[in-house]
Structure formats: C-alpha cells, structure tokens
Design an enzyme around this catalytic site. Structure first.
Site: not given
Lengths: 598, 188
Positions: A62, A124-125, A174, A495
């Site tokens: 993502e 969940f999630q 949802k 760097m």
C-alpha cells in the site's frame, strides 16, 4: 436509515455505497486508481471489476499505491487516488500520506473499514484509521452513513486540490459500501465553507513592486508552490524574471518552474545547493520568496539567514508566513494570481528596476559562479565511475527529450540528480522533499508512467532506498511500464556515511550493507531487464541500452563508494559557511572578493 | 577540502537545533474557535497543540448552535507572540474551523469560569469558610455537617484567590470548567 439489499439498489436514483465510490471517481475525472484489495474494500473492488472507465493498478504494497498516486499527481497536476483496505492497508498508507502532506501533493486515499457496528470492538483488520491519519492528512472523514458518502467524496476532492493542496483520506466501513442511498452529483455537493483566498492584498503587492523597482541586489527564491499553482504560474514567473532580469534560485521542490537553461537561473539553493545560489541568498538586499516555506534545509542557522535583506513572501498558506523567517512584505494568495497582479502593476508603473546596481550584482554572482562548485574529475582511464559523472552522462544522453520525467529516492543520489540534471518545465521532477522518504521514487515512477505512457520515466535511485519498495517490480512488469531504475550503487547509505565522516568521527555505524542482491538477476527474476555497469568506458553504451529497451530496466551502476556530496552547508550553519568539494576552483572561497557582500 | 573547521566527531551541528535562542517574552492569549460540530473536531484542535508543541492552559468546548451544528472552543494558551500568531494561522487551516478570534487583542472581552470547591472543616474554620464564600458571592450548593460544596463564577484569578483562601480552611477537592469568553460590544 439506509435501505439494504439488491432490490433497494435498483430503486430509482439509488446506488450502493460501493457504486457511489466508482461513480464519484468517474464524475471527478479520475482515470487511474492505485490500490490493493482486502476484506473491507471487497464491495468497491466488485464495482471496479464491472466497469472499464477507471483503470486500477494493483501495487504490491500500500505504501507503493500512495507514492504512485503522488507521482501521478505531481506529473499531471491532477488529484492522485489510492484504494486500500482496513487495518494494515490503511497503516501502510501512512508514510505516503505524510509525504504528500509535507510536499503539498493532492491525493485521495480511500480506505475500507470494518462495518460500523463492529467499530471499536477490535475487529479483524480494524484500526482507528481516521485517528491514525488525522495528523498526516489535510483532512479526513469516517463515513458512517451511505446517504452522505457521495457528498463527502466530492468534498474530499475539493479539499485535496484547493488552497495549499494535500492528502485527504475517506474511511468507508463495509456496511456503508453495501447499503444504498441517493447519489449526490459534484454540482450539488456541499463543498462547504472551505474556500482559501487566492488573491493577494493589493497594498502588499504594491509594496513588493516598489521593492522590485529599487532593489540593488534582488533574488527570486521560488518553491513547489509555483508548480502547485499550475502551468500559468510558471509562465508568469518566467515573464517576471525575464522582465526584471533578476537572478532566480529554487528549492528542490520548485525545480522546473523556471528553466535550467534560462538566462537568470543560478541553480538550486539549500544544504546541497549551488555556491552562487546560497551566497546570493546570503548577500541579497531583496528576497522574493514565491511559494517556498523557508525550510531548515534552506535557511541553515535562522539567526544568520540572509541578514541584510528585506523579505517578501508569497504563500497561499497563512501559517507559512512568519513561521520561520519574518516577512517584511507578506502576501497571502495563490502564486499565479499574485504574480499576475505583480506583473500588471510593475508594467503599468513603467517596468522600472535599478538596472545598473543589478548589473553589478550579476557581476558578483558571476564571480561566485566561477568557483564552479559542481566541478568533479572523472579521470580518463579511471576504473570506477563517479556518481556525478553517471548523472552528467545520463543528462547528456536524455536532455533532448521533452517528455523526460525524473523521480528520485532520498539521499546523495537525490542531491546529485538535482545538481546535475536540468529541468526545463514544471511537473517533470518528482522527489520527496519535506519528509525525505526512502522508497518514494520507484512507486512514484510507476504513477508517472501510468499518466504518460509514452514518456521516458527514470527513477534515479540509491541501492538502499530502492530496496525499500523493490516489490513494485511486480507492478512495473505486470502493467508493462517501461520505467528505468537508474541505481547509483555505492553499497553504502551514502548520505548517512557522509554525515558520519564529517560529523561523527568517521564512525560508520550501520551505514553499509553486506548482503546486496545481484540487481541483474533480480530484474530477471521479475521478468525485466537488468544492466550492470561498472566501467566508465561502458557507461554511455549501457545507458543507451537502457533507453532503447522497451520495458522496465534495473540499471545497476556501480559507483565510487566514498564520494561525498558537495557543496554542503552543515545544518545549523549559515549560508556563507559552505563545504566545497576538492575540485572547486578555490579552496578558500568564503574569503574571496565576494566576501564584502556576504 | 573544507574552509570550515568542524571538529571531527562534534555533535554540535544537530539538524534540529535551529530555534532562535533569543526567544521573546511569553504572552497568554484567549482564543475563541468556532468549528463544525462533527466527530473528531476537538481531536484535530488538541492534536494540533500537542503535535506542534503548543501549550493549552485551559480549554472549554460545547455546542453553541444546534441547528447550525457549530461548537465554540475557548482556548487559553501561552507562547511568544510569533508562536501565538502561528497557532492562530494553524487553527485557521483546519478544514472544519470557521472562525478564529484572539479575544486578547480584538478589543475588550468578558471571561468567566465556573468552579466547584469542596471544603471540609468544623468549628471556626467552617464558619470562616462560609464568611469568605459570602464575600466572594459563592453559593453553597451542597452541605453536610462537616463540609460544603461552593459554586463560584468569575475570572480565573478570582477562582485562584478563592482556592488560596480556602486551602487552610480544609479545601479537599476542586473542579473547574475552564474559561468561556465573549468579546464585549461597542459602547455606541
């Protein structure tokens, strides 16, 4: 309450929340969405499946989706869109959101959420996505009723692109995606009271014009705000610079607003900016900041920043004015609108400047320019490639292409790319400036290539940054995106290593990797082309091979391992205390004849 | 290589040590912020203060217009003049924020706070507490044989003074609402 079920969705004018998402994206002119499916966005993915107007690009993480949306937005000036699932999908988007917030990039992240009746149950999630993303978005919404979803989506586009652009997030449970309600078209959406002012205060604009007319040592200091304001702003800037003949420098974010080949261009400023640009900033008597924000990589030590100048500051965000540096002439407004007014007034008053003094100022700047701060020696017959040389050759072999888009990761290679590559137009340069996100460039290059399918898109990378989002090779191959990954491989976190050498007693704590992949085999494992180049004699041919290949390429350019990036202003130092590379033509540049002014 | 003699290994060059050492004097300002009454709006305002390191001395929030769905947040904050200006500009940048008023600089204003003070005591102390409460125009809103709860409305300074006087007389618990403030109208 929203009615549910298929029968209801077929009622006149009704659609499901998931259908609203797709419809709103179409109505807002979205062509591409970068995303990754998961349980809480399945209804939206089901609608995406059943249409062809919007293309969906399946990323491999993502974070890649959000950076790709950023690359798309920066190269087109349009809003980029990413679609992610709840929980880990949303938390993976946080870095991209923060990056977009720091660099003022308009993007929308649509995240799925567990059903409303399960929110707060540690489902969940489940994650508190609006809570987590509140400080890293310009605004965010948790939509709990389908009735307001389409209205919120249109508002989200409005907020993302209005005023100082930025990222927004819409979190959609949802059950809200399944339920049906009436769709609100964009024309009827309540874009609310959020209408940032775009016109500058005429009194302040007049003061700026007066200052332009009398300044002896003026400088334009421009930033990403010019590019965000749109192509018209860049044109107006060019007209004003050409008319006044004043020198112009730019931040990392603003490169391309004024062409690198332009007569008045004195190069990028800042921590790794050009000697002439930084000394001109230090010695000027009028600084005209257009759409930049006095970042600490620009100012160095604030107390010693450009001590003898009056400062005008044009910015659309009132909180940028006087945040770091006091503005003597503050102008709140959109760069394009303000420049239009400044130009009109300056012309109507007779196009005056103190041209004799400005000519002396230019003579001074030319002396500084003669230091040739970017000089480096690629010795003939040397067996290793200097990273600067690699970029100079890349520039020579690609600069004729007007459709050349450059992305970068973060580190030495990023600064060298800014120093050695020239940009003639805005929106050709995508780099993570404010947040400094390693792993930005590769997915950004995918977003750019999606928007410009025939263009040459090159991601200048370091091997360490590139590995942070290397999984996106799968995306590049799947969508046949011919992005060129130009990796300056020094087997070091260059760097970090440089700072450890200069500031931490040469104690190289964890700044190298002992287990780098074979990048050619890596490319081949993904079904792409890999090119290894370690000999300076082969460099041009290898670059041409990369450019000629119609497909994604990983170019593993082995470069000198301990090259440092100069010039450098150590943080906390003023502009006139720069470290120069050993090839600059004076070892004691600060005490040169220019010291009178600085 | 370098005209600047940085001592090797020095850590004095921190990237983040860039604040002006000559900090200005601190000022206390009362800000009135009119916001959409929507979920999370208070978190946005508080998050701005904590995220950017600003102070909140007191904070009061309630819906003030039910039909217009607006709430009024009154914040008392302390900072240098430039920080106060930054706070106002940052608040103005929050999307659901409609108005930001600095009541400290926008002319005269009225500030009030309500406090509840539980004072326990017997004998002379109990009588003295009641006498002082009377002077402060505090009302006893609850009593038992060995304690009072006083309700008092006034400026924060008045409530501070009341607390100071009650402390030796058996002050046990304090609840304060924080400041609510409105700009005064012009006289004409």
């Amino acid at each position: 309450m929203a009615t549910t079920g298929k029968a209801a969705s077929q009622m006149k004018g009704q659609m499901t929340g998931a259908q609203m998402v797709v419809q709103a994206l179409k109505d807002q002119g979205v062509e591409v969405v970068f995303g990754y499916p998961g349980g809480a966005v399945l209804p939206i993915y089901d609608e995406v499946f059943q249409q062809n107007a919007i293309r969906h690009v399946l990323v491999r993480h993502e974070q890649g989706a959000v950076h790709a949306a950023e690359g798309y937005a920066r190269s087109t000036g349009k809003v980029g869109v990413a679609l992610v699932t709840s929980g880990p999908g949303a938390t993976n988007a946080v870095t991209g959101l923060t990056d977009a917030l720091m660099d003022s990039i308009p993007i929308i992240v649509l995240s799925g959420q567990v059903p409303t009746f399960m929110i707060g149950n540690d489902a969940f999630q489940e994650a508190d996505t609006v809570g987590i993303t509140r400080p890293c978005t310009k605004h965010n919404w948790l939509v709990k009723e389908t009735e307001v979803l389409s209205d919120v989506l249109h508002q989200a586009f409005h907020v993302a692109k209005s005023g100082r652009p930025g990222p927004v997030l819409v979190d959609i449970p949802k059950d809200v995606q399944f339920a049906s309600a009436a769709y609100t078209p964009p024309s009827k959406a309540s874009t609310g009271h959020y209408k940032p002012r775009v016109k500058g205060d005429p009194a302040q604009i007049e003061r700026l014009v007066e200052a332009i007319e009398t300044a002896k040592r003026p400088i334009f200091y421009t930033g990403g705000g010019v590019i965000n304001s749109g192509p018209a702003a860049s044109q107006l800037l060019r007209e004003l610079v050409a008319g006044t003949g004043f020198p112009i420098t730019s931040t990392l974010m603003g490169l391309g607003a004024y062409p690198a080949s332009g007569d008045s261009w004195i190069g990028m400023l800042g921590m790794h900016g050009l000697y002439e640009a930084n000394l001109a900033m230090h010695g000027c008597d009028l600084m005209i900041n257009i759409g930049a924000r006095f970042d600490d990589r620009i100012t160095g030590r604030v107390a010693d920043f450009s001590p003898k100048s009056r400062k005008a500051h044009i910015d659309i965000d009132p909180s940028s004015i006087n945040k770091v540096i006091h503005a003597d002439i503050p102008i709140i407004g959109d760069v394009g609108h303000v420049l239009e007014d400044v130009l009109a007034l300056w012309k109507s008053r007779g196009r005056k400047t103190a041209s004799e003094d400005v000519a002396k100022w230019w003579a001074q700047i030319e002396e500084w320019r003669a230091v040739d701060c970017l000089a480096f020696t690629q010795s003939p017959g040397a067996k290793s490639i200097k990273p600067q040389h690699a970029l100079a050759r890349l520039e020579a072999l690609t600069k004729h292409r007007k459709d050349r888009y450059i992305c970068t990761e973060v580190g030495q290679h990023q600064m060298w790319a800014a120093q050695y590559l020239g940009f003639e137009e805005p929106n050709l340069w995508m780099t993570s400036g404010g947040l400094g996100t390693m792993g930005y460039g590769f997915p950004a290059s995918i977003g750019v290539q999606m928007a410009h399918s025939d263009a040459l898109v090159i991601n200048v990378a370091g091997e360490a940054s590139w590995l942070m989002n290397m999984q996106e090779m799968g995306t590049a191959v799947q969508y046949r995106l011919p992005v060129k990954q130009f990796i300056l491989n020094n087997e070091r976190l260059g760097m970090v290593r440089q700072w450890q050498e200069l500031l931490h007693g040469e104690r190289y704590s964890h700044s190298w990797s002992e287990a780098l992949p074979d990048f050619v085999k890596l490319a081949e494992a993904f079904g792409a082309k890999g090119i290894l180049c370690s000999d300076p004699a082969d460099l041009d041919d290898a670059i041409m091979e990369m450019l000629d290949h119609d497909g994604p390429v990983i170019f593993d350019c082995l470069v000198e391992k301990h090259e440092n990036c100069f010039p450098m202003i150590p943080s906390g130092e003023p502009h006139n205390k720069m470290l120069l590379g050993e090839n600059a033509s004076t070892k004691d540049a600060i005490k040169g004849s220019g010291a009178v002014l600085v | 290589m370098s005209p600047l003699k940085i001592k090797k290994g020095s850590s004095k060059h921190s990237a983040y040590d860039l604040r002006d050492p000559h900090a200005e004097a601190l000022e206390t300002h009362t800000l009135a912020v009119v916001v959409d009454n929507e979920a999370g709006v208070l978190a946005r305002v508080i998050g701005l203060f904590s995220g950017r390191g600003y102070n909140i001395d007191s904070l009061t929030v309630a819906e003030v217009d039910h039909t217009g769905h607006t709430s009024r947040i009154t914040i008392v904050t302390t900072g240098t003049p430039s920080v106060i200006e930054q706070i106002k500009a940052q608040l103005g940048g929050i999307v659901p924020v409609h108005e930001v008023h600095d009541l400290t600089v926008e002319g005269a204003s009225v500030e009030r706070e309500l406090g509840l003070f539980k004072v326990a005591g017997k004998g002379d102390a109990r009588v003295e507490a009641l006498r002082i409460a009377d002077i402060f125009r505090a009302r006893a809103v609850d009593t038992s044989l060995d304690s009072f709860i006083f309700e008092i409305t006034g400026t924060p300074e008045k409530l501070d003074a009341f607390a100071d006087l009650m402390r030796p007389l058996g002050l046990e618990e304090v609840a304060r609402t924080g400041v609510a403030a409105l700009a005064r109208s012009a006289l004409s």
